[in-house]
Design a protein around this motif. Structure first.
Motif, mmCIF file in Angstrom:
data_model
loop_
_atom_site.group_PDB
_atom_site.id
_atom_site.type_symbol
_atom_site.label_atom_id
_atom_site.label_comp_id
_atom_site.label_asym_id
_atom_site.label_seq_id
_atom_site.Cartn_x
_atom_site.Cartn_y
_atom_site.Cartn_z
ATOM 1 N N ASP A 11 0.890 -1.372 -0.073
ATOM 2 C CA ASP A 11 -0.389 0.157 0.054
ATOM 3 C C ASP A 11 1.228 0.680 0.271
ATOM 4 O O ASP A 11 1.333 1.421 1.097
ATOM 5 N N LEU A 12 1.278 1.925 -1.046
ATOM 6 C CA LEU A 12 1.947 3.253 -1.370
ATOM 7 C C LEU A 12 1.816 4.736 -0.544
ATOM 8 O O LEU A 12 1.845 5.362 -0.651
ATOM 9 N N ALA A 13 0.065 4.648 -0.542
ATOM 10 C CA ALA A 13 -0.838 4.965 0.313
ATOM 11 C C ALA A 13 -0.830 5.319 1.613
ATOM 12 O O ALA A 13 -1.424 5.862 2.669
ATOM 13 N N VAL A 14 0.492 4.528 2.710
ATOM 14 C CA VAL A 14 0.133 4.301 3.936
ATOM 15 C C VAL A 14 1.099 5.196 4.139
ATOM 16 O O VAL A 14 0.491 6.070 5.221
ATOM 17 N N ASP A 15 2.215 5.663 3.955
ATOM 18 C CA ASP A 15 2.991 6.774 4.889
ATOM 19 C C ASP A 15 3.486 7.827 3.460
ATOM 20 O O ASP A 15 4.467 7.598 2.940
ATOM 21 N N MET A 16 2.638 8.688 3.713
ATOM 22 C CA MET A 16 3.031 9.904 1.896
ATOM 23 C C MET A 16 4.562 11.032 2.793
ATOM 24 O O MET A 16 4.875 11.650 2.453
ATOM 25 N N VAL A 17 4.821 10.095 4.101
ATOM 26 C CA VAL A 17 5.923 11.392 5.132
ATOM 27 C C VAL A 17 5.999 9.816 5.449
ATOM 28 O O VAL A 17 5.573 9.198 6.116
ATOM 29 N N PRO A 18 7.612 9.569 5.776
ATOM 30 C CA PRO A 18 8.423 8.542 5.475
ATOM 31 C C PRO A 18 8.292 9.163 7.930
ATOM 32 O O PRO A 18 8.422 10.193 7.840
ATOM 33 N N PRO A 19 7.705 8.220 8.328
ATOM 34 C CA PRO A 19 8.273 8.026 9.377
ATOM 35 C C PRO A 19 9.504 8.349 10.015
ATOM 36 O O PRO A 19 10.426 7.707 10.084
ATOM 37 N N LYS A 20 9.526 8.755 11.430
ATOM 38 C CA LYS A 20 10.763 9.087 12.808
ATOM 39 C C LYS A 20 10.834 7.311 13.264
ATOM 40 O O LYS A 20 12.400 6.904 13.585
ATOM 41 N N ASP A 21 9.669 7.020 13.366
ATOM 42 C CA ASP A 21 9.583 5.911 14.343
ATOM 43 C C ASP A 21 8.473 4.798 14.154
ATOM 44 O O ASP A 21 7.260 5.204 13.281
#
Length: 197
Positions: free
Chosen positions: A137-147
């Protein structure tokens, strides 16, 4: 004044809130197309007249030459304004494909033209097909997570679910640390909220 209607069309889009759509202005769009048709007819008439007179377009600079130039430039400007209007609306519709499933909410759908609705459906189907082929699912993390783990509060009773690394009972008002990828679908559905700070 030439190009005024086309200018109004572009101004209408730029005055709307960024990423939001106003209703497709069919009437003004059609008026700009009619202006383009009129400019084409006048341009062809002037070019035909100049050709019949045998005047050389490169050396003879008379009223017909400048009239033809004005109609040509007005035609080009109108076309550019039409393309800018359609292109910018298409970008917003394309971005909707990343945030909304295949069915548009009624308040958004009524703002779209028929071709924009077809474009949304086609783009969404292609995007879903691509993601299912990749099994991601490419729409899950639109911004890379820090954690990879986030703190969430459950807003609606969900019940027992099996997550990627654990099983959990997602009862209403429970506060948990979950993998971002597991929680994202519930957050987007409004069943959870991410707690920050």
């Amino acid at each position: 004044m030439y190009g005024r209607k086309a200018y109004q069309l572009v101004k209408e889009f730029t005055n709307s809130e960024s990423g939001q759509l106003t209703g497709f202005n069919d009437d003004l769009f059609a008026q700009v197309i009619e202006d383009c048709k009129e400019h084409v007819l006048k341009l062809q008439s002037l070019l035909r007249k100049m050709q019949e007179e045998g005047s050389d377009n490169q050396t003879t600079k008379n009223a017909d030459h400048f009239g033809a130039l004005m109609h040509h430039l007005a035609l080009v400007r109108n076309k550019r304004c039409l393309m800018a209007y359609v292109y910018n609306r298409a970008e917003v519709v394309q971005n909707l494909g990343w945030t909304i499933d295949l069915v548009l909410p009624l308040e958004i759908e009524e703002k779209l033209s028929i071709s924009e609705k077809e474009y949304f459906k086609s783009h969404s189907k292609t995007l879903k097909s691509y993601m299912s082929d990749l099994d991601i699912d490419l729409a899950v993390d639109m911004v890379p997570p820090k954690d990879p783990y986030i703190k969430v509060r459950v807003l609606e009773e969900i019940g027992n679910v099996v997550l990627s690394d654990q099983s959990a009972n997602l009862t209403r008002y429970a506060i948990l640390f979950l993998r971002r990828t597991d929680a994202e679908q519930y957050i987007s559905q409004g069943k959870m909220e991410e707690l920050t700070g």
